[in-house]
Design a protein around this motif. Structure first.
Motif, PDB file in Angstrom:
ATOM      1  N   ALA A  27       0.846  -1.190   0.000  1.00 43.93           N
ATOM      2  CA  ALA A  27       0.000   0.000   0.000  1.00 43.93           C
ATOM      3  C   ALA A  27       0.878   1.236   0.000  1.00 43.93           C
ATOM      4  O   ALA A  27       1.958   1.237   0.599  1.00 43.93           O
ATOM      5  CB  ALA A  27      -0.913   0.001   1.218  1.00 43.93           C
ATOM      6  N   ALA A  28       0.420   2.286  -0.686  1.00 48.37           N
ATOM      7  CA  ALA A  28       1.160   3.543  -0.740  1.00 48.37           C
ATOM      8  C   ALA A  28       0.188   4.704  -0.827  1.00 48.37           C
ATOM      9  O   ALA A  28      -0.804   4.645  -1.556  1.00 48.37           O
ATOM     10  CB  ALA A  28       2.089   3.554  -1.945  1.00 48.37           C
ATOM     11  N   LEU A  29       0.464   5.748  -0.060  1.00 48.77           N
ATOM     12  CA  LEU A  29      -0.303   6.992  -0.147  1.00 48.77           C
ATOM     13  C   LEU A  29       0.309   7.889  -1.212  1.00 48.77           C
ATOM     14  O   LEU A  29       1.501   7.751  -1.533  1.00 48.77           O
ATOM     15  CB  LEU A  29      -0.302   7.712   1.197  1.00 48.77           C
ATOM     16  CG  LEU A  29      -1.161   7.075   2.281  1.00 48.77           C
ATOM     17  CD1 LEU A  29      -0.814   7.654   3.643  1.00 48.77           C
ATOM     18  CD2 LEU A  29      -2.636   7.294   1.968  1.00 48.77           C
ATOM     19  N   ASN A  30      -0.464   8.832  -1.730  1.00 51.67           N
ATOM     20  CA  ASN A  30       0.025   9.720  -2.786  1.00 51.67           C
ATOM     21  C   ASN A  30       0.939  10.823  -2.260  1.00 51.67           C
ATOM     22  O   ASN A  30       1.495  11.588  -3.047  1.00 51.67           O
ATOM     23  CB  ASN A  30      -1.142  10.324  -3.578  1.00 51.67           C
ATOM     24  CG  ASN A  30      -2.064  11.159  -2.722  1.00 51.67           C
ATOM     25  OD1 ASN A  30      -2.425  10.758  -1.618  1.00 51.67           O
ATOM     26  ND2 ASN A  30      -2.474  12.303  -3.222  1.00 51.67           N
ATOM     27  N   THR A  51      -1.873  -2.650  -3.978  1.00 50.46           N
ATOM     28  CA  THR A  51      -1.608  -3.677  -4.984  1.00 50.46           C
ATOM     29  C   THR A  51      -1.647  -5.026  -4.264  1.00 50.46           C
ATOM     30  O   THR A  51      -0.966  -5.195  -3.258  1.00 50.46           O
ATOM     31  CB  THR A  51      -0.235  -3.456  -5.641  1.00 50.46           C
ATOM     32  OG1 THR A  51      -0.208  -2.133  -6.197  1.00 50.46           O
ATOM     33  CG2 THR A  51       0.024  -4.471  -6.738  1.00 50.46           C
ATOM     34  N   TYR A  52      -2.449  -5.952  -4.766  1.00 53.53           N
ATOM     35  CA  TYR A  52      -2.628  -7.214  -4.045  1.00 53.53           C
ATOM     36  C   TYR A  52      -2.749  -8.392  -5.006  1.00 53.53           C
ATOM     37  O   TYR A  52      -3.093  -8.233  -6.175  1.00 53.53           O
ATOM     38  CB  TYR A  52      -3.858  -7.136  -3.129  1.00 53.53           C
ATOM     39  CG  TYR A  52      -5.168  -6.928  -3.840  1.00 53.53           C
ATOM     40  CD1 TYR A  52      -6.008  -7.995  -4.100  1.00 53.53           C
ATOM     41  CD2 TYR A  52      -5.579  -5.655  -4.256  1.00 53.53           C
ATOM     42  CE1 TYR A  52      -7.224  -7.808  -4.746  1.00 53.53           C
ATOM     43  CE2 TYR A  52      -6.779  -5.455  -4.891  1.00 53.53           C
ATOM     44  CZ  TYR A  52      -7.597  -6.535  -5.133  1.00 53.53           C
ATOM     45  OH  TYR A  52      -8.797  -6.356  -5.776  1.00 53.53           O
ATOM     46  N   GLY A  70      -9.162  -5.876  -9.399  1.00 53.71           N
ATOM     47  CA  GLY A  70      -8.856  -7.240  -8.978  1.00 53.71           C
ATOM     48  C   GLY A  70      -7.407  -7.439  -8.600  1.00 53.71           C
ATOM     49  O   GLY A  70      -7.055  -8.483  -8.048  1.00 53.71           O
ATOM     50  N   SER A  71      -6.554  -6.459  -8.882  1.00 49.49           N
ATOM     51  CA  SER A  71      -5.157  -6.547  -8.453  1.00 49.49           C
ATOM     52  C   SER A  71      -4.618  -5.211  -7.951  1.00 49.49           C
ATOM     53  O   SER A  71      -3.630  -5.175  -7.221  1.00 49.49           O
ATOM     54  CB  SER A  71      -4.261  -7.080  -9.589  1.00 49.49           C
ATOM     55  OG  SER A  71      -4.309  -6.217 -10.701  1.00 49.49           O
ATOM     56  N   VAL A  72      -5.275  -4.114  -8.326  1.00 49.82           N
ATOM     57  CA  VAL A  72      -4.905  -2.774  -7.834  1.00 49.82           C
ATOM     58  C   VAL A  72      -6.190  -2.057  -7.440  1.00 49.82           C
ATOM     59  O   VAL A  72      -7.108  -1.938  -8.247  1.00 49.82           O
ATOM     60  CB  VAL A  72      -4.137  -1.950  -8.896  1.00 49.82           C
ATOM     61  CG1 VAL A  72      -3.842  -0.554  -8.361  1.00 49.82           C
ATOM     62  CG2 VAL A  72      -2.859  -2.644  -9.319  1.00 49.82           C
ATOM     63  N   ALA A  73      -6.236  -1.601  -6.195  1.00 49.52           N
ATOM     64  CA  ALA A  73      -7.399  -0.860  -5.700  1.00 49.52           C
ATOM     65  C   ALA A  73      -6.945   0.528  -5.261  1.00 49.52           C
ATOM     66  O   ALA A  73      -5.867   0.686  -4.680  1.00 49.52           O
ATOM     67  CB  ALA A  73      -8.043  -1.597  -4.532  1.00 49.52           C
ATOM     68  N   VAL A  74      -7.763   1.526  -5.548  1.00 49.06           N
ATOM     69  CA  VAL A  74      -7.467   2.894  -5.127  1.00 49.06           C
ATOM     70  C   VAL A  74      -8.614   3.375  -4.247  1.00 49.06           C
ATOM     71  O   VAL A  74      -9.788   3.222  -4.602  1.00 49.06           O
ATOM     72  CB  VAL A  74      -7.299   3.841  -6.350  1.00 49.06           C
ATOM     73  CG1 VAL A  74      -7.059   5.264  -5.897  1.00 49.06           C
ATOM     74  CG2 VAL A  74      -6.160   3.350  -7.237  1.00 49.06           C
ATOM     75  N   TYR A  75      -8.254   3.942  -3.088  1.00 47.28           N
ATOM     76  CA  TYR A  75      -9.214   4.467  -2.132  1.00 47.28           C
ATOM     77  C   TYR A  75      -8.925   5.938  -1.866  1.00 47.28           C
ATOM     78  O   TYR A  75      -7.786   6.367  -1.927  1.00 47.28           O
ATOM     79  CB  TYR A  75      -9.149   3.684  -0.810  1.00 47.28           C
ATOM     80  CG  TYR A  75      -9.731   2.299  -0.934  1.00 47.28           C
ATOM     81  CD1 TYR A  75     -11.029   2.035  -0.516  1.00 47.28           C
ATOM     82  CD2 TYR A  75      -8.996   1.267  -1.492  1.00 47.28           C
ATOM     83  CE1 TYR A  75     -11.578   0.769  -0.646  1.00 47.28           C
ATOM     84  CE2 TYR A  75      -9.537  -0.006  -1.622  1.00 47.28           C
ATOM     85  CZ  TYR A  75     -10.821  -0.242  -1.196  1.00 47.28           C
ATOM     86  OH  TYR A  75     -11.365  -1.487  -1.329  1.00 47.28           O
ATOM     87  N   ARG A  76      -9.991   6.693  -1.534  1.00 45.59           N
ATOM     88  CA  ARG A  76      -9.856   8.130  -1.291  1.00 45.59           C
ATOM     89  C   ARG A  76     -10.432   8.474   0.086  1.00 45.59           C
ATOM     90  O   ARG A  76     -11.456   7.934   0.494  1.00 45.59           O
ATOM     91  CB  ARG A  76     -10.609   8.906  -2.365  1.00 45.59           C
ATOM     92  CG  ARG A  76     -10.603  10.405  -2.165  1.00 45.59           C
ATOM     93  CD  ARG A  76     -11.303  11.198  -3.257  1.00 45.59           C
ATOM     94  NE  ARG A  76     -12.477  10.556  -3.801  1.00 45.59           N
ATOM     95  CZ  ARG A  76     -12.673  10.321  -5.092  1.00 45.59           C
ATOM     96  NH1 ARG A  76     -11.783  10.675  -5.994  1.00 45.59           N
ATOM     97  NH2 ARG A  76     -13.782   9.745  -5.518  1.00 45.59           N
TER      98      ARG A  76
END
Length: 89
Positions: free
Chosen positions: A8-11, A26-27, A80-86
């Motif tokens: 996981a990484a923040l912007n 990324t999972y 399904g392999s990369v998720a982005v949350y805000r």
């Protein structure tokens, strides 16, 4: 049996109050494999449809984001392999 992996990484590394934060996760799971099913429909008279193929993932991973500050994280995308949350700082 392999364990699922996630990074996981923040912007940004520092946020001002009220600033938008984006978290990219990324999972993967080496044990999760796609399954292709082929379907043909046949009526009582023996007429059959063309084959239709559908691919499904059995036991897919799900990503849930929480933090210890009580923020609400909204999913922006997930392929399904990369998720982005805000969320908001």
């Amino acid at each position: 049996m392999a364990a699922p992996t996630a990074t996981a990484a923040l912007n940004a590394s520092v946020f001002a109050p009220g600033e938008q934060m984006l978290l990219t996760v990324t999972y993967s799971d080496a044990d999760t494999k796609p399954l292709t099913v082929t379907i043909v429909v046949t009526d009582a008279q023996g007429n059959s449809s063309a084959p239709v193929k559908v691919t499904a993932v059995i036991d897919p991973l799900t990503v849930t984001v929480t933090d210890n500050s009580g923020r609400t994280w909204t999913r922006v995308s997930d392929n399904g392999s990369v998720a982005v949350y805000r969320s908001v700082a």
